[in-house]
Design a protein around this motif. Structure first.
Motif, mmCIF file in Angstrom:
data_model
loop_
_atom_site.group_PDB
_atom_site.id
_atom_site.type_symbol
_atom_site.label_atom_id
_atom_site.label_comp_id
_atom_site.label_asym_id
_atom_site.label_seq_id
_atom_site.Cartn_x
_atom_site.Cartn_y
_atom_site.Cartn_z
ATOM 1 N N SER A 193 0.813 -1.215 0.000
ATOM 2 C CA SER A 193 0.000 0.000 0.000
ATOM 3 C C SER A 193 0.851 1.271 0.000
ATOM 4 N N ARG A 194 2.171 1.122 0.173
ATOM 5 C CA ARG A 194 3.073 2.275 0.125
ATOM 6 C C ARG A 194 3.339 2.726 -1.311
ATOM 7 N N GLY A 195 3.098 1.862 -2.266
ATOM 8 C CA GLY A 195 3.318 2.227 -3.663
ATOM 9 C C GLY A 195 4.310 1.280 -4.301
ATOM 10 N N PRO A 196 4.581 1.403 -5.553
ATOM 11 C CA PRO A 196 4.033 2.372 -6.503
ATOM 12 C C PRO A 196 2.562 2.087 -6.804
ATOM 13 N N PHE A 197 1.851 3.143 -7.129
ATOM 14 C CA PHE A 197 0.422 3.019 -7.415
ATOM 15 C C PHE A 197 0.222 2.895 -8.916
ATOM 16 N N LYS A 200 -5.407 9.208 -15.810
ATOM 17 C CA LYS A 200 -4.385 9.090 -14.783
ATOM 18 C C LYS A 200 -3.069 8.546 -15.352
ATOM 19 N N ILE A 201 -3.152 7.690 -16.377
ATOM 20 C CA ILE A 201 -1.928 7.209 -17.041
ATOM 21 C C ILE A 201 -1.226 8.383 -17.715
ATOM 22 N N PHE A 202 -2.003 9.242 -18.395
ATOM 23 C CA PHE A 202 -1.421 10.413 -19.033
ATOM 24 C C PHE A 202 -0.850 11.366 -17.980
ATOM 25 N N TRP A 203 -1.590 11.557 -16.884
ATOM 26 C CA TRP A 203 -1.151 12.433 -15.802
ATOM 27 C C TRP A 203 0.188 11.955 -15.239
ATOM 28 N N ARG A 204 0.322 10.640 -15.063
ATOM 29 C CA ARG A 204 1.558 10.088 -14.508
ATOM 30 C C ARG A 204 2.710 10.222 -15.497
ATOM 31 N N PRO A 231 9.766 18.033 -12.489
ATOM 32 C CA PRO A 231 10.419 17.857 -11.192
ATOM 33 C C PRO A 231 9.366 17.953 -10.081
ATOM 34 N N HIS A 232 8.499 16.959 -9.977
ATOM 35 C CA HIS A 232 7.296 17.047 -9.143
ATOM 36 C C HIS A 232 7.568 17.073 -7.645
ATOM 37 N N LYS A 233 8.803 16.824 -7.237
ATOM 38 C CA LYS A 233 9.109 16.874 -5.806
ATOM 39 C C LYS A 233 9.582 18.258 -5.361
ATOM 40 N N THR A 234 9.655 19.195 -6.296
ATOM 41 C CA THR A 234 10.007 20.568 -5.947
ATOM 42 C C THR A 234 8.734 21.414 -5.970
ATOM 43 N N LYS A 235 8.800 22.611 -5.373
ATOM 44 C CA LYS A 235 7.626 23.488 -5.374
ATOM 45 C C LYS A 235 7.251 23.885 -6.795
ATOM 46 N N SER A 275 5.568 20.828 -8.538
ATOM 47 C CA SER A 275 4.234 20.510 -8.028
ATOM 48 C C SER A 275 3.230 21.594 -8.402
ATOM 49 N N ALA A 276 3.702 22.853 -8.461
ATOM 50 C CA ALA A 276 2.823 23.944 -8.915
ATOM 51 C C ALA A 276 2.470 23.756 -10.389
ATOM 52 N N ALA A 277 3.445 23.308 -11.170
ATOM 53 C CA ALA A 277 3.198 23.054 -12.597
ATOM 54 C C ALA A 277 2.188 21.925 -12.771
ATOM 55 N N LEU A 278 2.313 20.882 -11.959
ATOM 56 C CA LEU A 278 1.407 19.737 -12.069
ATOM 57 C C LEU A 278 -0.024 20.111 -11.673
#
Length: 156
Positions: free
Chosen positions: A67-71, A78-82, A89-93, A96-99
């Motif tokens: 349940s920790r992942g990967p999901f 959601k496939i396109f989103w991933r 760089p989704h782990k930076t501000k 994540s703002a872009a996403l």
């Protein structure tokens, strides 16, 4: 794509990775983007080959606590989103703002029905894939790996 307040892209007939890279680049410069009809996106390669690759991805999990992942998302949006997330760089501000500026949907929601939808010529299958090459539709691949809403979305 020029800078506008909101860009609505029709996913039909676009190649998944090529569209995702164009979208990721525009999200990073501050553009808000909506992708509609994600179930109509194309992936190069035969459906059998892509299904084997996705089933291999489905087997990847955390041994200690799955349940920790990967999901593993089954829905085409959601496939396109991933895919786009992997190009940011989704782990930076900043990433994540872009996403958060990206919206993805199956079908065409009523609030985007009467709005002008764009295509991205550098991602169109008919322009970028050599004639005669195999391709598959993301909606069918999703349906074969466990997405349950193919019939419902096709009636929209």
């Amino acid at each position: 794509m020029g800078f506008q307040s909101l860009i609505i892209v029709d996913g039909r007939g676009h190649l998944l990775g090529r569209l995702a890279s164009v979208v990721a680049k525009n999200l990073l410069i501050g553009q808000k983007i909506v992708i509609v009809r994600c179930e109509e996106l194309n992936i190069s390669g035969h459906i059998y080959r892509n299904k084997i690759k996705y089933l291999k991805f489905l087997r990847k999990r955390c041994n200690v606590k799955p349940s920790r992942g990967p999901f593993h998302f089954r829905a085409p949006s959601k496939i396109f989103w991933r895919t786009v997330r992997g190009m940011l760089p989704h782990k930076t501000k900043r990433g994540s703002a872009a996403l958060e500026r990206l919206t993805v949907c199956e079908g065409i929601p009523s609030k985007y029905e009467r709005r002008k939808r764009m295509v991205v010529p550098s991602a169109l299958r008919v322009l970028k894939l050599k004639p005669g090459r195999q391709f598959c539709v993301l909606g069918r691949l999703s349906h074969e790996v466990g997405w349950k809403y193919k019939e419902i979305v096709s009636t929209l």
